[in-house]
Design a protein around this motif. Sequence first.
Motif, PDB file in Angstrom:
ATOM      1  N   ASP A 177      -7.093 -10.817  -8.242  1.00 50.49           N
ATOM      2  CA  ASP A 177      -6.767  -9.451  -7.835  1.00 50.49           C
ATOM      3  C   ASP A 177      -7.578  -8.985  -6.632  1.00 50.49           C
ATOM      4  O   ASP A 177      -7.069  -8.240  -5.788  1.00 50.49           O
ATOM      5  CB  ASP A 177      -6.988  -8.495  -9.015  1.00 50.49           C
ATOM      6  CG  ASP A 177      -5.970  -8.699 -10.125  1.00 50.49           C
ATOM      7  OD1 ASP A 177      -4.904  -9.304  -9.856  1.00 50.49           O
ATOM      8  OD2 ASP A 177      -6.237  -8.269 -11.268  1.00 50.49           O
ATOM      9  N   LYS A 181      -5.973  -7.647  -3.198  1.00 56.47           N
ATOM     10  CA  LYS A 181      -6.298  -6.336  -2.636  1.00 56.47           C
ATOM     11  C   LYS A 181      -6.688  -6.458  -1.172  1.00 56.47           C
ATOM     12  O   LYS A 181      -6.285  -5.636  -0.332  1.00 56.47           O
ATOM     13  CB  LYS A 181      -7.431  -5.696  -3.445  1.00 56.47           C
ATOM     14  CG  LYS A 181      -7.822  -4.300  -2.957  1.00 56.47           C
ATOM     15  CD  LYS A 181      -8.931  -3.705  -3.820  1.00 56.47           C
ATOM     16  CE  LYS A 181      -9.306  -2.311  -3.311  1.00 56.47           C
ATOM     17  NZ  LYS A 181     -10.400  -1.723  -4.133  1.00 56.47           N
ATOM     18  N   TRP A 182      -7.467  -7.484  -0.842  1.00 54.98           N
ATOM     19  CA  TRP A 182      -7.908  -7.689   0.541  1.00 54.98           C
ATOM     20  C   TRP A 182      -6.729  -7.929   1.485  1.00 54.98           C
ATOM     21  O   TRP A 182      -6.616  -7.281   2.522  1.00 54.98           O
ATOM     22  CB  TRP A 182      -8.888  -8.861   0.600  1.00 54.98           C
ATOM     23  CG  TRP A 182      -9.328  -9.200   1.993  1.00 54.98           C
ATOM     24  CD1 TRP A 182      -9.928  -8.377   2.900  1.00 54.98           C
ATOM     25  CD2 TRP A 182      -9.194 -10.458   2.647  1.00 54.98           C
ATOM     26  NE1 TRP A 182     -10.180  -9.053   4.075  1.00 54.98           N
ATOM     27  CE2 TRP A 182      -9.735 -10.326   3.957  1.00 54.98           C
ATOM     28  CE3 TRP A 182      -8.673 -11.700   2.261  1.00 54.98           C
ATOM     29  CZ2 TRP A 182      -9.773 -11.390   4.860  1.00 54.98           C
ATOM     30  CZ3 TRP A 182      -8.718 -12.756   3.163  1.00 54.98           C
ATOM     31  CH2 TRP A 182      -9.245 -12.595   4.448  1.00 54.98           C
ATOM     32  N   LYS A 184      -3.638  -7.229   1.039  1.00 54.50           N
ATOM     33  CA  LYS A 184      -2.711  -6.095   1.048  1.00 54.50           C
ATOM     34  C   LYS A 184      -3.289  -4.922   1.842  1.00 54.50           C
ATOM     35  O   LYS A 184      -2.651  -4.403   2.769  1.00 54.50           O
ATOM     36  CB  LYS A 184      -2.413  -5.663  -0.388  1.00 54.50           C
ATOM     37  CG  LYS A 184      -1.587  -4.383  -0.535  1.00 54.50           C
ATOM     38  CD  LYS A 184      -0.142  -4.576  -0.129  1.00 54.50           C
ATOM     39  CE  LYS A 184       0.671  -3.332  -0.454  1.00 54.50           C
ATOM     40  NZ  LYS A 184       2.089  -3.490  -0.043  1.00 54.50           N
ATOM     41  N   GLU A 185      -4.504  -4.506   1.502  1.00 53.13           N
ATOM     42  CA  GLU A 185      -5.068  -3.286   2.078  1.00 53.13           C
ATOM     43  C   GLU A 185      -5.717  -3.511   3.442  1.00 53.13           C
ATOM     44  O   GLU A 185      -5.601  -2.663   4.329  1.00 53.13           O
ATOM     45  CB  GLU A 185      -6.077  -2.684   1.104  1.00 53.13           C
ATOM     46  CG  GLU A 185      -5.455  -2.233  -0.216  1.00 53.13           C
ATOM     47  CD  GLU A 185      -6.463  -1.593  -1.156  1.00 53.13           C
ATOM     48  OE1 GLU A 185      -7.650  -1.451  -0.758  1.00 53.13           O
ATOM     49  OE2 GLU A 185      -6.074  -1.230  -2.283  1.00 53.13           O
TER      50      GLU A 185
END
Length: 329
Positions: A177, A181-182, A184-185
């Motif tokens: 996860d 997150k990295w 994606k964001e």
Amino acid sequence: MVLCKKWILAKPFEGQVKKDNFKLEEEEISDKLNDGEFLCEAVFLTVDPYMRTRELGAKVGVAMGGEQIAKVIASKNANHPVGSLTRMRSGWRTHTLVKEADKEVIRMPDLGDLSPSLVLGIMGMPGMTAYFGFLEICKPKAGEVVLVNGAAGAVGSLVGQIAKIKGCTVIGFAGDDAKCKWIKEDLGFDHVYNYKKIDIDVALKEAAPDGVDCYFDNVGGEFTSKAIMHMKLFGRMSICGSISAYNSTAPPMGPLPYMIILGKQLKVEGFIVMRWFQKWAEGEKEMKTWIKEGKIKYRETVTEGFDNMPKAFMGLFSGSNVGKAIIKV
């Protein structure tokens, strides 16, 4: 004399890479140089998944191969003065005596104020793998859908960002996860999935209901067996690696893809990045520009200490690295 440490292959790889595959040895290197020679000390070294397959044919007792950035500590070569940095394929060793610089030293890209470690990552082989392996084979067009697995790795994270620069919709898969997150964001991938938590078919039906135009494959195995079913007519697949199979003790089994390749008229091409070595300066210049413009971001997972090289290498296959794995001496 200079005392050099080196990691050798202690026994052939079989299944998962283990600590006892490696042995740390020492050798003495003369510091009495002839004209044209110079002595280097490693500053940054690299571990990469390809070393797992490359070293399959290595004999027990042979030093592990790979690139490093080293500092010249003694020299009788005017082109390589003391204190300068060199890039060499001298492997997992702390010191190297260079006798024929024209054959042993690799050209360094223009880094400006960037860290020399990037020559082993985004400004080196992994970066050029992403640049040429994606752009030359997939030839992405604005508006197309691009799928990349191993998306938080040194290559996959760059492929997705290059695809965004080219105006594509990007789907990325990673193994935990935090990595998801990295990408994606921070990296701006459009759709991101943890492949350990969601079925690939379900995810691709959601993210690409009309199919995938370009697929950059770092993983192979079951992932690709499923992904190929979601390719569009005339889709392009760039086969970079197959890390899911590197530690296998038996050939991976899966559905035969040939009728899908035929029916969808897919372009499926494997590659070794050295194919484009003579063009690397083009890719290096573009990558540096994108970094400076903030269009390309990167991360390094830095392991301190030469003695920890096997640990860093084993971590590649358990997903412990984000971005490029680097050893700092």
